[in-house]
Design a protein around this motif. Structure first.
Motif, mmCIF file in Angstrom:
data_model
loop_
_atom_site.group_PDB
_atom_site.id
_atom_site.type_symbol
_atom_site.label_atom_id
_atom_site.label_comp_id
_atom_site.label_asym_id
_atom_site.label_seq_id
_atom_site.Cartn_x
_atom_site.Cartn_y
_atom_site.Cartn_z
ATOM 1 N N GLY A 119 17.006 1.528 -3.787
ATOM 2 C CA GLY A 119 16.645 0.462 -2.870
ATOM 3 C C GLY A 119 17.680 0.269 -1.776
ATOM 4 N N GLY A 120 17.415 -0.698 -0.903
ATOM 5 C CA GLY A 120 18.355 -1.004 0.160
ATOM 6 C C GLY A 120 17.908 -0.507 1.510
ATOM 7 N N ASP A 121 16.948 0.381 1.570
ATOM 8 C CA ASP A 121 16.414 0.882 2.828
ATOM 9 C C ASP A 121 14.975 0.374 2.946
ATOM 10 N N PRO A 122 14.683 -0.482 3.940
ATOM 11 C CA PRO A 122 13.334 -1.066 4.036
ATOM 12 C C PRO A 122 12.239 -0.025 4.126
ATOM 13 N N LEU A 123 12.488 1.042 4.870
ATOM 14 C CA LEU A 123 11.462 2.066 5.017
ATOM 15 C C LEU A 123 11.209 2.779 3.697
ATOM 16 N N ALA A 124 12.281 3.121 2.985
ATOM 17 C CA ALA A 124 12.118 3.777 1.687
ATOM 18 C C ALA A 124 11.388 2.863 0.714
ATOM 19 N N ASP A 125 11.710 1.576 0.738
ATOM 20 C CA ASP A 125 11.034 0.625 -0.149
ATOM 21 C C ASP A 125 9.542 0.561 0.164
ATOM 22 N N VAL A 126 9.208 0.577 1.442
ATOM 23 C CA VAL A 126 7.799 0.536 1.838
ATOM 24 C C VAL A 126 7.076 1.801 1.378
ATOM 25 N N MET A 127 7.719 2.943 1.491
ATOM 26 C CA MET A 127 7.090 4.198 1.063
ATOM 27 C C MET A 127 6.860 4.207 -0.444
ATOM 28 N N ARG A 128 7.828 3.728 -1.208
ATOM 29 C CA ARG A 128 7.642 3.679 -2.653
ATOM 30 C C ARG A 128 6.525 2.712 -3.021
ATOM 31 N N ILE A 150 -0.670 1.056 9.670
ATOM 32 C CA ILE A 150 0.668 0.997 10.275
ATOM 33 C C ILE A 150 1.133 -0.440 10.419
ATOM 34 N N ASP A 151 0.245 -1.313 10.876
ATOM 35 C CA ASP A 151 0.639 -2.711 11.082
ATOM 36 C C ASP A 151 1.048 -3.369 9.768
ATOM 37 N N THR A 152 0.308 -3.090 8.694
ATOM 38 C CA THR A 152 0.642 -3.675 7.393
ATOM 39 C C THR A 152 1.984 -3.178 6.897
ATOM 40 N N LEU A 153 2.206 -1.878 6.994
ATOM 41 C CA LEU A 153 3.463 -1.314 6.499
ATOM 42 C C LEU A 153 4.641 -1.739 7.364
ATOM 43 N N ALA A 154 4.424 -1.805 8.664
ATOM 44 C CA ALA A 154 5.493 -2.270 9.558
ATOM 45 C C ALA A 154 5.892 -3.696 9.217
ATOM 46 N N ALA A 155 4.914 -4.537 8.924
ATOM 47 C CA ALA A 155 5.217 -5.921 8.564
ATOM 48 C C ALA A 155 6.011 -5.981 7.266
ATOM 49 N N ARG A 156 5.674 -5.130 6.290
ATOM 50 C CA ARG A 156 6.423 -5.121 5.026
ATOM 51 C C ARG A 156 7.860 -4.677 5.241
ATOM 52 N N ALA A 157 8.062 -3.808 6.237
ATOM 53 C CA ALA A 157 9.416 -3.339 6.537
ATOM 54 C C ALA A 157 10.156 -4.269 7.499
#
Length: 317
Positions: free
Chosen positions: A210-219, A231-238
């Motif tokens: 953990g610790g990387d927002p993009l990696a967390d979103v991908m997992r 894209i909009d949903t994942l961008a918001a999560r990151a």
């Protein structure tokens, strides 16, 4: 089904790593590995001693006669990409293609395949440093220089070094199913599936912790494929803007968000088809495709078979 017979073509000066990749993925293990080992023979233009790029030589027992009757022929590397391959090798590769063998050209091994003419009118890839030379020498081949590997049915080409592992795992999945390929990948501590369209060079790998927002979103995405993964949903999560997220995603993975999500869903669908008796519509929903029609469309385009045909081929393996 008997395992395929595989000659691997070695040339003077070959890198031991490149030569070993097919055996690493398809060969025998001690203790026993996840698959019945594929019979692999190292062959050269002529039997004899070859030097390697390391500080040792190898004794090659087979010449090009080993190509006759093969099921898969691998050219893992080539020492002189600016020069035409010998006619005898080109003839052997064309004959193997005509006899129904699958051909793999890994890294600079794409050059002798192209020299033989089997890539004319097809797409291919090779190591990015030699892309300009490849284009100049082979105008009839559609080069895809950014891709890890290119699947053109009976012919697969891969980019440099570790992309050869990806290409070999891809062929294993095509022949014996994704679950088998995933188990082999786990044994050799490789990524279970890197899509062929992923870029050869990326900024850095996705962190495992953990610790990387993009990696967390991908997992999270990989664990929730049935969710809205726009894209909009994942961008918001990151907690990133749409443009910042897409730029960061491309830099991290070398591919687009949409393509990555599709590959994750297709991979999940393959595993469900192989390992469960879920109805096709349930597989489509669980893998995040929603409608069955869309699922069939994407699956057929990716694997050249319907989900039912794929299940019939791999469910009991």
């Amino acid at each position: 089904m008997a395992p395929p017979r595989v000659p691997v073509i070695a040339v003077d000066g070959i890198s031991p790593f490149h030569l070993s990749v097919p055996s690493l993925v398809w060969g025998g293990e001690s203790p026993a590995g996840e698959i019945e080992p594929w019979p692999i023979r190292v062959a050269a233009l002529r039997a004899g001693t070859l030097r390697t790029s390391a500080d040792f030589d190898i004794d090659v027992k087979h010449g090009l006669e080993a190509v006759r009757g093969a099921d898969v022929v691998v050219v893992p590397w080539w020492g002189e990409p600016e020069c035409a391959a010998p006619d005898e090798l080109s003839i052997a590769l064309r004959d193997a293609r005509d006899d129904g063998a699958e051909l793999l050209g890994l890294c600079l091994g794409a050059f002798p395949l192209a020299d033989s003419g089997v890539l004319d009118g097809r797409s291919a890839t090779t190591h990015w440093k030699w892309a300009d030379v490849f284009r100049e020498r082979f105008p009839l081949v559609a080069l895809a220089p950014d891709e890890l590997y290119v699947d053109e049915g009976p012919i697969i080409t891969g980019a440099g070094a570790t992309a050869g592992i990806d290409a070999c795992l891809h062929l294993l999945a095509r022949r014996q199913g994704q679950r088998v390929a995933n188990r082999v990948a786990r044994r050799i501590v490789a990524a279970p599936h890197r899509a062929g369209g992923q870029a050869q060079f990326i900024e850095r790998a996705i962190p495992e912790t953990g610790g990387d927002p993009l990696a967390d979103v991908m997992r999270w995405s990989a664990a929730n494929l049935e969710a809205d993964l726009s894209i909009d949903t994942l961008a918001a999560r990151a907690h990133l803007s749409r443009s910042s997220f897409t730029r960061a995603f491309r830099a991290h993975t070398g591919t687009t968000v949409a393509r990555w999500v599709l590959e994750q869903r297709l991979g999940a669908a393959r595993e469900l088809l192989e390992s469960t008796t879920l109805p096709i519509d349930a597989v489509a929903a669980t893998a995040g495709f929603g409608g069955t029609a869309l699922f069939r469309q994407h699956f057929g385009r990716a694997f050249g078979a319907t989900p039912s045909q794929y299940r019939a081929a791999f469910r009991t393996r």
